[in-house]
Motif scaffolding. Sequence first.
Motif, PDB file in Angstrom:
ATOM      1  N   UNK A  40       0.829  -1.202   0.000  1.00 26.23           N
ATOM      2  CA  UNK A  40       0.000   0.000   0.000  1.00 26.23           C
ATOM      3  C   UNK A  40       0.870   1.261   0.000  1.00 26.23           C
ATOM      4  N   UNK A  41       0.619   2.196  -0.910  1.00 22.22           N
ATOM      5  CA  UNK A  41       1.383   3.441  -0.922  1.00 22.22           C
ATOM      6  C   UNK A  41       0.945   4.364   0.209  1.00 22.22           C
ATOM      7  N   UNK A  42       1.790   5.331   0.510  1.00 20.36           N
ATOM      8  CA  UNK A  42       1.503   6.262   1.604  1.00 20.36           C
ATOM      9  C   UNK A  42       0.188   6.995   1.384  1.00 20.36           C
ATOM     10  N   UNK A  43      -0.155   7.301   0.143  1.00 16.50           N
ATOM     11  CA  UNK A  43      -1.399   8.018  -0.130  1.00 16.50           C
ATOM     12  C   UNK A  43      -2.612   7.238   0.358  1.00 16.50           C
ATOM     13  N   UNK A  44      -2.557   5.919   0.234  1.00 18.59           N
ATOM     14  CA  UNK A  44      -3.655   5.066   0.692  1.00 18.59           C
ATOM     15  C   UNK A  44      -3.654   4.984   2.220  1.00 18.59           C
ATOM     16  N   UNK A  45      -2.479   4.817   2.805  1.00 18.08           N
ATOM     17  CA  UNK A  45      -2.377   4.743   4.263  1.00 18.08           C
ATOM     18  C   UNK A  45      -2.860   6.038   4.912  1.00 18.08           C
ATOM     19  N   UNK A  46      -2.517   7.163   4.289  1.00 20.84           N
ATOM     20  CA  UNK A  46      -2.925   8.463   4.825  1.00 20.84           C
ATOM     21  C   UNK A  46      -4.433   8.666   4.699  1.00 20.84           C
ATOM     22  N   UNK A  47      -5.014   8.176   3.609  1.00 24.79           N
ATOM     23  CA  UNK A  47      -6.465   8.297   3.433  1.00 24.79           C
ATOM     24  C   UNK A  47      -7.206   7.531   4.523  1.00 24.79           C
ATOM     25  N   UNK A  48      -6.699   6.353   4.855  1.00 21.26           N
ATOM     26  CA  UNK A  48      -7.308   5.544   5.912  1.00 21.26           C
ATOM     27  C   UNK A  48      -7.160   6.241   7.262  1.00 21.26           C
ATOM     28  N   UNK A  49      -5.957   6.758   7.516  1.00 22.47           N
ATOM     29  CA  UNK A  49      -5.701   7.451   8.778  1.00 22.47           C
ATOM     30  C   UNK A  49      -6.526   8.729   8.879  1.00 22.47           C
ATOM     31  N   UNK A  50      -6.646   9.460   7.773  1.00 20.86           N
ATOM     32  CA  UNK A  50      -7.430  10.695   7.745  1.00 20.86           C
ATOM     33  C   UNK A  50      -8.872  10.440   8.165  1.00 20.86           C
TER      34      UNK A  50
END
Length: 420
Positions: A40-50
């Motif tokens: 998973x790229x950071x953009x996906x991880x950040x979307x989940x965290x957001x």
Amino acid sequence: MTIIQEKNIADKVRSDFPILNQKIHDKPLIYLDNAATSQKPEAVLKALQQYYEYDNANVHRGAHTLSVRATEGYEAARNKVAKLINAASRQEIIYTRNATEAINIVAYSWGLTNLKAGDEIILTVMEHHSNLVPWRIIAERTGAIIKYVGLTETETFDLEQYKTLLSERTKLVAVVHISNTLGCINPVEEIVTLAHQVGAKVLIDACQSVPHFPINVQQIDCDWLVASGHKMCAPTGIGFLYGKKEILDAMPPFFGGGEMIADVYLDHFTSNELPHKFEAGTPAIGEAIALGAAVDYLMGLGMDNIHAYEEELTAYLFKKLADVPKLRIYGPKPTTEGKGRAALASFNVENIHASDLSTLLDHEGIAIRSGHHCTQPLHRLLEASGSARASLYFYNTREDIDRFIVALQDTIDFFGSMMD
């Protein structure tokens, strides 16, 4: 735009995947198990965290700001999935936990309603268990008959045999787009056209194709298509079912509960409109939003670009594997340009068990798969208890392949010395 113009996508994107920057057994990780799950790229991880840090609320059920934001993100992701596969309407995209659940929805909702004794279902011997077991259950309950398309001499879909199996009794064809074991790319457009000529519906298991090259469901003209988010850079626990609107409208709901209803009375209920009719209960909201982020990421790279780069990797992988002795690779050979099959290789080495091979490669930091890959009937046909599998994605490099080949040869040599 820089990424799209680059021939070697991997050099530009590897830093987006934090998990790849680690060591396993003091060796740099080489991840070659992408057919099982992608990273998973950071953009996906950040979307989940957001979502969980700032927007955590239930969807469709609240007028407050958090619920509105959650709903907007959840439904925006549906639009992105629809665009990715060129669905005619966002209502044709049903969120599911995974492709397995999507197939089961079709099996229990459409299958139990429409199939009867003597009707025929056509599957293939290469199907993943998820596209085999549900239809076996439905056949047992309805009296429908299952027939199987076999393999050609090059271990691909036998189109000529398929033509002979089709008849007016055929009601459903369920076929994998790309075999997760053989790597063959099945001719889904022709499969669909021929099935529709006898009045049959077609379901496509696109788990191994949606992440890797452009998909156009309107061009394929399939009745249903399923995919899992975790194989396309999204989190686990989210996938989708595509279905033609008129077919989904005619299907009864499968799960009952909240969200899938319009009105509920003590003696009856009415169903909600699509897509909510098939999305009972609180969904995987954060995961769906992250799926949308994964679609953004893939489309930002360009599915054509991903496919072209993976063809180069495929050609290089098979060129290197050709130099490894005592190797049996399953499925068709790619062209010298890497065309004609997916970027994966399932194989066995003479006198070495696949799980032993995988274990020793792990000690070199190289992650591959071993086992039957949820295709036990296919492995029995191939007279193999299991196989090892190396599968690539756009963040892999030629250097990854080189390290894999060196470690594979060293492992084979080690077992050879043990037998001497």
